[in-house]
Enzyme design. Sequence first.
Site, PDB file in Angstrom:
ATOM      1  CB  SER A  29      -0.937  -0.010   1.206  1.00  0.00           C
ATOM      2  OG  SER A  29      -0.227  -0.231   2.404  1.00  0.00           O
ATOM      3  CD  GLU A  31       0.926   7.687   5.152  1.00  0.00           C
ATOM      4  OE1 GLU A  31       0.651   6.621   5.757  1.00  0.00           O
ATOM      5  OE2 GLU A  31       1.463   8.666   5.698  1.00  0.00           O
ATOM      6  CG  ASP A 123       1.060  14.202  16.869  1.00  0.00           C
ATOM      7  OD1 ASP A 123       0.743  13.686  17.957  1.00  0.00           O
ATOM      8  OD2 ASP A 123       1.744  13.620  16.003  1.00  0.00           O
ATOM      9  CD  GLN A 192       5.905   6.981  12.951  1.00  0.00           C
ATOM     10  OE1 GLN A 192       6.024   6.987  11.724  1.00  0.00           O
ATOM     11  NE2 GLN A 192       5.287   7.934  13.623  1.00  0.00           N
TER      12      GLN A 192
HETATM   13  P1  FAD Z   1      -3.870   6.999  19.974  1.00  0.00           P
HETATM   14  O1  FAD Z   1      -4.007   5.580  19.559  1.00  0.00           O
HETATM   15  O2  FAD Z   1      -5.064   7.675  20.536  1.00  0.00           O
HETATM   16  O3  FAD Z   1      -2.675   7.044  21.052  1.00  0.00           O
HETATM   17  C1  FAD Z   1      -2.078   8.289  21.387  1.00  0.00           C
HETATM   18  C2  FAD Z   1      -1.373   8.157  22.719  1.00  0.00           C
HETATM   19  O4  FAD Z   1      -2.313   8.118  23.768  1.00  0.00           O
HETATM   20  C3  FAD Z   1      -0.524   6.893  22.872  1.00  0.00           C
HETATM   21  O5  FAD Z   1       0.598   7.212  23.640  1.00  0.00           O
HETATM   22  C4  FAD Z   1      -1.440   5.953  23.645  1.00  0.00           C
HETATM   23  O6  FAD Z   1      -0.714   4.960  24.338  1.00  0.00           O
HETATM   24  C5  FAD Z   1      -2.155   6.947  24.561  1.00  0.00           C
HETATM   25  N1  FAD Z   1      -3.499   6.552  24.939  1.00  0.00           N
HETATM   26  C6  FAD Z   1      -4.468   6.062  24.159  1.00  0.00           C
HETATM   27  N2  FAD Z   1      -5.606   5.882  24.873  1.00  0.00           N
HETATM   28  C7  FAD Z   1      -5.342   6.280  26.125  1.00  0.00           C
HETATM   29  C8  FAD Z   1      -6.101   6.366  27.319  1.00  0.00           C
HETATM   30  N3  FAD Z   1      -7.400   5.984  27.357  1.00  0.00           N
HETATM   31  N4  FAD Z   1      -5.515   6.851  28.434  1.00  0.00           N
HETATM   32  C9  FAD Z   1      -4.214   7.260  28.408  1.00  0.00           C
HETATM   33  N5  FAD Z   1      -3.432   7.205  27.308  1.00  0.00           N
HETATM   34  C10 FAD Z   1      -3.996   6.719  26.187  1.00  0.00           C
HETATM   35  N6  FAD Z   1      -1.148  12.375  12.056  1.00  0.00           N
HETATM   36  C11 FAD Z   1      -1.900  13.297  11.379  1.00  0.00           C
HETATM   37  O7  FAD Z   1      -2.117  14.418  11.875  1.00  0.00           O
HETATM   38  N7  FAD Z   1      -2.435  13.014  10.151  1.00  0.00           N
HETATM   39  C12 FAD Z   1      -2.263  11.809   9.549  1.00  0.00           C
HETATM   40  O8  FAD Z   1      -2.741  11.588   8.444  1.00  0.00           O
HETATM   41  C13 FAD Z   1      -1.469  10.811  10.220  1.00  0.00           C
HETATM   42  N8  FAD Z   1      -1.274   9.592   9.678  1.00  0.00           N
HETATM   43  C14 FAD Z   1      -0.554   8.647  10.384  1.00  0.00           C
HETATM   44  C15 FAD Z   1      -0.416   7.359   9.831  1.00  0.00           C
HETATM   45  C16 FAD Z   1       0.296   6.386  10.508  1.00  0.00           C
HETATM   46  C17 FAD Z   1       0.429   4.999   9.897  1.00  0.00           C
HETATM   47  C18 FAD Z   1       0.925   6.701  11.751  1.00  0.00           C
HETATM   48  C19 FAD Z   1       1.747   5.655  12.462  1.00  0.00           C
HETATM   49  C20 FAD Z   1       0.778   7.960  12.307  1.00  0.00           C
HETATM   50  C21 FAD Z   1       0.040   8.948  11.644  1.00  0.00           C
HETATM   51  N9  FAD Z   1      -0.167  10.221  12.178  1.00  0.00           N
HETATM   52  C22 FAD Z   1      -0.915  11.152  11.504  1.00  0.00           C
HETATM   53  C23 FAD Z   1       0.452  10.587  13.455  1.00  0.00           C
HETATM   54  C24 FAD Z   1      -0.496  10.341  14.654  1.00  0.00           C
HETATM   55  O9  FAD Z   1      -1.604  11.219  14.592  1.00  0.00           O
HETATM   56  C25 FAD Z   1       0.314  10.589  15.923  1.00  0.00           C
HETATM   57  O10 FAD Z   1       1.304   9.607  16.063  1.00  0.00           O
HETATM   58  C26 FAD Z   1      -0.484  10.772  17.201  1.00  0.00           C
HETATM   59  O11 FAD Z   1       0.396  11.286  18.207  1.00  0.00           O
HETATM   60  C27 FAD Z   1      -1.080   9.497  17.764  1.00  0.00           C
HETATM   61  O12 FAD Z   1      -2.105   9.042  17.003  1.00  0.00           O
HETATM   62  P2  FAD Z   1      -2.783   7.601  17.319  1.00  0.00           P
HETATM   63  O13 FAD Z   1      -3.912   7.461  16.406  1.00  0.00           O
HETATM   64  O14 FAD Z   1      -1.759   6.553  17.375  1.00  0.00           O
HETATM   65  O15 FAD Z   1      -3.308   7.919  18.825  1.00  0.00           O
END
Ligand code: FAD
Length: 314
Positions: A29, A31, A123, A192
């Site tokens: 895939s 991106e 973020d 990541q």
């Molecule tokens: P989550 O899964 O919500 O986790 C975030 C953090 O919170 C983690 O440390 C987790 O352990 C913690 N956490 C989760 N739930 C809880 C809880 N209930 N209590 C306490 N802590 C908790 N960013 C963009 O802006 N746009 C994009 O298009 C984009 N694409 C991405 C694609 C991929 C494949 C990856 C790997 C990252 C991408 N990102 C993107 C970056 C991403 O938004 C960041 O890494 C962000 O900081 C975390 O997103 P997440 O969905 O993993 O968050």
Amino acid sequence: MIAARSIAAAQVGGITFAAGPARPAIGVSFEFFPPKTPELEAALWRTVTRLAPLAPRFVSVTYGAGGSTRERTHAIVERLEREVGLNPAAHLTCIGASRAEVDQVARQYWQSGIRHIVALRGDPPNGAGSYVPHPDGYRFAAELVAGLKRITDFEVSVAAYPEVHPEARSAADDVDNLKRKVDAGACRAITQYFFDPDVYLRFRDRARAAGVTVPIVPGILPVTNFAQVVRFSATCGTTVPAWLSGLFDGLDDDAETRKLVAATVAAEQCRRLQQAGIDEFHFYTLNRADLTYAICHILGLRPTAAAPGAMGAT
Ligand code: FAD
């Protein structure tokens, strides 16, 4: 279509290169990100045209910080589906938006025929401090996944972190979070980027031990700009190994050699993962075709006759 050639597998420097007819079946895939200028947009569609014949399982388009690329992401995803015939996935973040706003974007995707969402927290924009959930928003990606599944039966992919998300309380907590995202309805995790295949393999083992059974697709970043990768890796928690720095040392003004080194490094990374049974790869293309195409070729992927059509230049 380019006919498969009957060549034998070759062993070079410890890497087994794929043979013609016995090429391993891999899924890829790609991106992309929404470009900011008409010139960069034209370059994106040239990249798409080049990569489409490799018949990716899906192509995804990122969502700029805080939804800043919302319209552009939507337009590109729709065009990928309607004009190129690829299977697109729209990234969607929940940061800085109410649930109602996020749900509205998701509904628009569904109405446009988009069935696959990469669901993310997002973020804060650069320098905006630590993450604070929107008062009426989905707080974490797991909540977003559940919200999307309540709307309709989207295919949902989520992010995973072989080297642990920088804000996670612990590695175990981070894997539990991945499990929550899968339990909420995600059918795939995309990692990541990382450089050491063993880091990914150890993470996969931890995730499997925690009960995560969905595919955990390794995210592969071909290195186009080493200094930029070093800067970005510091923020997202990816380790840049000393051997990698050594390989790019002295190449700042030598783009040609840099490109060859980058393709070799990523291809070797993928081949080691293949040897460990991984058959699916997600490429962070940075909207460039050259490295990703070369790496896919080395992995044995060839253009197919049934691949989606090429696009006219824009
Ligand atoms: P989550 O899964 O919500 O986790 C975030 C953090 O919170 C983690 O440390 C987790 O352990 C913690 N956490 C989760 N739930 C809880 C809880 N209930 N209590 C306490 N802590 C908790 N960013 C963009 O802006 N746009 C994009 O298009 C984009 N694409 C991405 C694609 C991929 C494949 C990856 C790997 C990252 C991408 N990102 C993107 C970056 C991403 O938004 C960041 O890494 C962000 O900081 C975390 O997103 P997440 O969905 O993993 O968050």
